[in-house]
Design a protein around this motif. Structure first.
Motif, PDB file in Angstrom:
ATOM      1  N   MET A 202       0.844  -1.164   0.105  1.00 14.46           N
ATOM      2  CA  MET A 202      -0.078  -0.040  -0.078  1.00 14.46           C
ATOM      3  C   MET A 202       0.891   1.290   0.122  1.00 14.46           C
ATOM      4  SD  MET A 202      -3.059   1.206  -0.011  1.00 14.46           S
ATOM      5  CE  MET A 202      -4.226   2.240   0.454  1.00 14.46           C
ATOM      6  N   SER A 203       1.877   1.401   0.664  1.00 16.13           N
ATOM      7  CA  SER A 203       2.685   2.568   0.891  1.00 16.13           C
ATOM      8  C   SER A 203       3.430   2.635  -0.542  1.00 16.13           C
ATOM      9  CB  SER A 203       3.775   2.516   2.285  1.00 16.13           C
ATOM     10  OG  SER A 203       4.652   1.137   1.918  1.00 16.13           O
ATOM     11  N   SER A 204       3.653   1.528  -1.172  1.00 20.62           N
ATOM     12  CA  SER A 204       4.617   1.796  -2.497  1.00 20.62           C
ATOM     13  C   SER A 204       3.357   2.439  -3.489  1.00 20.62           C
ATOM     14  CB  SER A 204       5.241   0.734  -2.936  1.00 20.62           C
ATOM     15  OG  SER A 204       4.178  -0.324  -3.229  1.00 20.62           O
ATOM     16  N   PHE A 205       2.330   1.961  -3.456  1.00 21.05           N
ATOM     17  CA  PHE A 205       1.259   2.661  -4.358  1.00 21.05           C
ATOM     18  C   PHE A 205       0.870   4.070  -3.912  1.00 21.05           C
ATOM     19  CE2 PHE A 205      -3.158   2.827  -5.969  1.00 21.05           C
ATOM     20  CZ  PHE A 205      -3.073   2.416  -7.302  1.00 21.05           C
ATOM     21  N   PHE A 206       0.747   4.262  -2.634  1.00 20.60           N
ATOM     22  CA  PHE A 206       0.439   5.549  -2.065  1.00 20.60           C
ATOM     23  C   PHE A 206       1.794   6.285  -1.288  1.00 20.60           C
ATOM     24  CE2 PHE A 206      -3.911   4.010  -2.542  1.00 20.60           C
ATOM     25  CZ  PHE A 206      -4.500   4.625  -3.618  1.00 20.60           C
TER      26      PHE A 206
ATOM     27  N   LEU B  43       3.033   9.155  -0.624  1.00 24.89           N
ATOM     28  CA  LEU B  43       3.084  10.629   0.026  1.00 24.89           C
ATOM     29  C   LEU B  43       2.544  10.383   1.252  1.00 24.89           C
ATOM     30  CD1 LEU B  43       1.445  12.759  -2.969  1.00 24.89           C
ATOM     31  CD2 LEU B  43       3.947  12.245  -2.341  1.00 24.89           C
ATOM     32  N   LEU B  44       1.743   9.698   1.867  1.00 23.30           N
ATOM     33  CA  LEU B  44       1.004   9.611   3.091  1.00 23.30           C
ATOM     34  C   LEU B  44       1.201   8.104   3.639  1.00 23.30           C
ATOM     35  CD1 LEU B  44      -1.996  11.584   2.928  1.00 23.30           C
ATOM     36  CD2 LEU B  44       0.076  12.372   3.864  1.00 23.30           C
ATOM     37  N   PRO B  45       1.119   7.822   4.943  1.00 20.47           N
ATOM     38  CA  PRO B  45       1.108   6.488   5.524  1.00 20.47           C
ATOM     39  C   PRO B  45      -0.490   6.279   5.469  1.00 20.47           C
ATOM     40  CG  PRO B  45       1.259   8.294   7.510  1.00 20.47           C
ATOM     41  CD  PRO B  45       1.475   8.909   5.955  1.00 20.47           C
ATOM     42  N   PRO B  46      -0.621   5.001   5.404  1.00 25.11           N
ATOM     43  CA  PRO B  46      -2.060   4.425   5.582  1.00 25.11           C
ATOM     44  C   PRO B  46      -2.926   5.153   6.359  1.00 25.11           C
ATOM     45  CG  PRO B  46      -0.631   2.564   5.402  1.00 25.11           C
ATOM     46  CD  PRO B  46       0.201   3.668   5.797  1.00 25.11           C
ATOM     47  N   SER B  47      -2.756   5.597   7.504  1.00 22.94           N
ATOM     48  CA  SER B  47      -3.529   6.417   8.477  1.00 22.94           C
ATOM     49  C   SER B  47      -3.942   7.617   7.883  1.00 22.94           C
ATOM     50  CB  SER B  47      -3.074   6.341   9.974  1.00 22.94           C
ATOM     51  OG  SER B  47      -1.483   6.969   9.744  1.00 22.94           O
ATOM     52  N   GLY B  48      -2.939   8.360   7.112  1.00 20.75           N
ATOM     53  CA  GLY B  48      -3.014   9.495   6.646  1.00 20.75           C
ATOM     54  C   GLY B  48      -4.112   9.375   5.427  1.00 20.75           C
ATOM     55  N   TRP B  49      -4.154   8.311   4.524  1.00 22.97           N
ATOM     56  CA  TRP B  49      -4.890   8.148   3.768  1.00 22.97           C
ATOM     57  C   TRP B  49      -6.307   7.880   3.993  1.00 22.97           C
ATOM     58  CZ3 TRP B  49      -4.609   9.667  -1.394  1.00 22.97           C
ATOM     59  CH2 TRP B  49      -3.143  10.020  -1.626  1.00 22.97           C
ATOM     60  N   THR B  50      -6.540   7.028   5.205  1.00 22.87           N
ATOM     61  CA  THR B  50      -7.653   6.922   5.933  1.00 22.87           C
ATOM     62  C   THR B  50      -8.244   8.188   6.173  1.00 22.87           C
ATOM     63  OG1 THR B  50      -6.865   5.018   6.787  1.00 22.87           O
ATOM     64  CG2 THR B  50      -8.829   6.056   7.818  1.00 22.87           C
ATOM     65  N   VAL B  51      -7.565   9.307   6.783  1.00 19.88           N
ATOM     66  CA  VAL B  51      -8.088  10.593   7.188  1.00 19.88           C
ATOM     67  C   VAL B  51      -8.499  11.407   5.998  1.00 19.88           C
ATOM     68  CG1 VAL B  51      -7.574  12.739   8.307  1.00 19.88           C
ATOM     69  CG2 VAL B  51      -6.988  10.428   9.358  1.00 19.88           C
ATOM     70  N   LEU B  52      -7.416  11.359   5.007  1.00 18.44           N
ATOM     71  CA  LEU B  52      -7.883  12.061   3.875  1.00 18.44           C
ATOM     72  C   LEU B  52      -9.220  11.761   3.045  1.00 18.44           C
ATOM     73  CD1 LEU B  52      -6.758  14.388   2.000  1.00 18.44           C
ATOM     74  CD2 LEU B  52      -5.699  12.557   0.846  1.00 18.44           C
TER      75      LEU B  52
END
Length: 123
Positions: free
Chosen positions: A1-5, A7-16
Motif C-alpha cells: 500500500m505504501s508503495s502505491f500511495f 505520499l502519506l502513511p495508510p492512516s493519513g490516507w484513511t483520514v484524507l
C-alpha cells in the motif's frame, strides 16, 4: 500500500478519504436544504442518493485501508469519522447554509475530544 500511495502513511490516507467522504455526505444530507428548497422531497432524496454514491466510493476504501492496512480498530475509525464529520459540518453550516456559529459547536468538539481520548488511550 505504501508503495502505491507513497505520499502519506495508510492512516493519513484513511483520514484524507474520510474528509472527502464527509464533504460528499454533508452535501447529500444537507445541501438540498439550500439548493433544492422548492423541490418535492423525493427529488431531494434522489439527488442526495446520487451524491451519497460518491461518499461511499471514498468511505469504504477509507475504512478498509484504516482497518486492514493501518490496523486501526473499528471504534477508532468511527470516532475519527465523527470528529471529521463535525469538522466538515460546522464550516458547511456557517458558510454554505449561512447558519450562525454557535458556542454549542465548541462544547460538542470538546466532548468529541473526550471520546477520542477514551478510544485511543490504549493504542
Amino acid at each position: 500500500m505504501s508503495s502505491f500511495f507513497p505520499l502519506l502513511p495508510p492512516s493519513g490516507w484513511t483520514v484524507l478519504l474520510l474528509v472527502g467522504s464527509n464533504v460528499f455526505m454533508t452535501f447529500a444530507w444537507y445541501g438540498h436544504l439550500k439548493n433544492l428548497a422548492g423541490s418535492p422531497w423525493y427529488v431531494a432524496a434522489v439527488a442526495s442518493w446520487g451524491i451519497a454514491l460518491f461518499e461511499y466510493l471514498l468511505q469504504v476504501p477509507a475504512n478498509r485501508i484504516g482497518f486492514q492496512v493501518a490496523r486501526l480498530e473499528v471504534g477508532e475509525l468511527k470516532i475519527m469519522e465523527e470528529v471529521i464529520t463535525l469538522a466538515v459540518f460546522v464550516p458547511f453550516s456557517v458558510f454554505f447554509l449561512k447558519q450562525p456559529l454557535r458556542l454549542d459547536y465548541l462544547w460538542a468538539a470538546l466532548c468529541m475530544l473526550g471520546a477520542v481520548y477514551f478510544i485511543f488511550r490504549n493504542a
